[in-house]
Scaffold this active site. Structure first.
Site, short mmCIF file in Angstrom:
data_model
loop_
_atom_site.label_atom_id
_atom_site.label_comp_id
_atom_site.label_asym_id
_atom_site.label_seq_id
_atom_site.Cartn_x
_atom_site.Cartn_y
_atom_site.Cartn_z
N GLU A 90 -144.62 -3.11 -39.81
CA GLU A 90 -144.67 -1.65 -39.93
C GLU A 90 -144.02 -1.19 -41.23
OE1 GLU A 90 -143.45 2.59 -39.60
OE2 GLU A 90 -142.16 0.86 -39.89
N ASP A 145 -140.02 -5.46 -37.01
CA ASP A 145 -139.53 -5.76 -38.36
C ASP A 145 -138.56 -4.68 -38.82
OD1 ASP A 145 -141.84 -4.02 -38.44
OD2 ASP A 145 -141.97 -4.31 -40.61
ZN LIG Z 1 -139.38 2.54 -38.03
#
Ligand SMILES: [Zn+2]
Length: 444
Positions: free
Chosen positions: A185, A122
């Site tokens: 993340e 992501d």
């Molecule tokens: Zn990163």
């Protein structure tokens, strides 16, 4: 005998590095392909067509399967992870429909150690102000532009292509290599929590977040808090008198008291909260101040949003920053004791974020190997921890020695016109290939 063994390894390794030189166009175009699939974390509310983490995973899957890897993809489930409530990376409200985590396992023939290569697919949104197309994968003058170029599709392209270099050069792995690519993340690290929950383990782990090719065996924990200082509104142009008799209390003036005391605390932290492998000490930085209602009244309250960092040695038994939170709370309480109004109307802290940290001792043989390989690739042997959060905490918690190393300056992450130099991408790819040949070991 030892000498001979090393020569054999170097000979094979050179083959692999030459393959990477010969195929640098493929490494670069693979990164371009990843950048051209926008995969913004849904938490930032991107347009649907910019939130395609699954497609990035699909491209990685195809590439890894072509190498002979066994690939597993699955959607994390917040409900199933609820036993991690209060632990790092757990957010009850995160949703994962159409957002798979993935692990590709390239099985070894036996006789070597295993290695986890991991990164997040992501990215943060592109926002406005770009000169380049953020999802165009534009390449110009030896630089590749695009959201995720350093953070961290560049790192993912390098780990996948390092493996391809080994396989295409005709070598087989002795130990297993796992390529773990996670989602979410940028919204808190639940993807990695889920990867760990599913039981994926290795003898060591490399995260390829950007570090400018320095070895980061640690990262810091990050706390966001909101300090709410109460005041009492009243006409700002008129005499107010004592607050006990109904006079106004200026919440902005009180915020200055806290800010001055934060300076005092920071002076103490500058001495106490340092780490030999971090370039800066932990501090409490004020990021936002919100106060006041209109020009003719004293502010009713001030909200100070701050960012405080903590060291791996300050983690609590759950892996989080509760001890540092308690320290800040006690400090705020002691400051409140210096003002009569605040003694009776205490300020409050709302905690917004606690992002965990991790550390592997530099003396660990894996860290030593990552360091020694820097010089082999013409790089300076520099150890420097990541000052921000990266997903190292859970790997440390379950006993996997971990190092972050990646191409590009970490400051470029999240910036407009994010970019990576082709040269650095190739260097990282070669470096990871060497780490695999040495740690996992290879057969002809
Ligand atoms: Zn990163």
């Amino acid at each position: 005998m030892q000498e001979k063994t090393n020569n054999t390894i170097d000979y094979k390794n050179n083959d692999i590095l030459l393959w990477i030189d010969d195929h640098r166009e493929e490494v670069i175009s693979f990164l371009q392909e990843l950048i051209r699939i926008p995969s913004v974390t849904p938490w930032f509310k991107p347009k649907k067509e910019e939130s395609r983490e699954a497609e990035v995973q699909e491209v990685i899957k195809k590439r890894m399967e072509d190498m002979g890897a066994e690939v597993k993809s699955w959607e994390p489930n917040a409900e199933e992870l609820s036993r991690y409530e209060g632990r790092p990376g757990y957010y009850a409200d995160h949703k994962f429909e159409g957002r798979p985590n993935q692990v590709a396992i390239l099985k070894g023939e036996g006789g070597g150690k295993s290695l986890m290569l991991t990164g997040h697919v992501d990215v943060v949104p592109a926002a406005g102000g770009w000169k380049e197309d953020p999802f165009g994968g534009i390449r110009r003058d030896g630089v590749i532009y695009g959201r995720g170029a350093v953070d961290m599709k560049g790192g993912i392209a390098a780990m996948v292509m390092a493996l391809e270099a080994i396989v295409q050069s005709g070598y087989k792995l002795k130990g297993d290599v796992l390529v773990g690519t996670v989602v979410d993340e940028e919204a808190g690290g639940m993807g990695t929590l889920d990867l760990i929950d599913k039981g994926y383990r290795a003898d060591a782990c490399i995260l390829t977040e950007p570090t400018d090719m320095k070895i980061a065996p640690l990262c810091r924990g990050i706390l966001w808090g909101k300090l709410i200082i109460p005041g009492r509104s009243g006409h700002i142009e008129l005499p107010q008198g004592d607050w006990r008799e109904g006079g106004a209390v200026d919440a902005i003036a009180l915020s200055r008291v806290f800010m001055n005391h934060f300076d005092r605390l920071n002076a103490d932290w500058r001495v106490r909260k340092t780490h030999p492998y971090l370039p800066i000490p932990c501090q409490i930085y004020v990021a936002q101040i919100n106060a006041g209602e209109y020009p003719t009244a004293f502010a009713n309250k001030t909200e100070i949003v701050f960012n405080a960092q903590y060291l791996p040695r300050e983690k609590d038994e759950k892996g989080l920053g509760s001890k540092v939170k308690a320290e800040i709370e006690a400090f705020v309480e002691s400051v409140a004791q210096t003002e009569e109004w605040l003694r009776e109307n205490p300020p409050k802290i709302e905690w917004l974020i606690d992002a965990d940290c991790g550390e592997t001792p530099v003396s660990h043989p894996f860290v030593q190997m990552t360091l020694n390989n820097l010089s082999k690739h013409g790089l300076l042997k520099i150890i420097e921890g990541v000052c921000a959060h990266v997903d190292m905490g859970w790997f440390e918690t379950v006993g996997i020695p971990s190092v972050t190393i990646g191409a590009g300056n970490p400051r470029i992450a999240h910036q407009n016109d994010e970019s990576i130099k082709e040269e650095e991408l190739i260097k990282l790819t070669k470096y990871i290939a060497t780490m695999i040949t040495q740690w996992v070991k290879i057969l002809e």
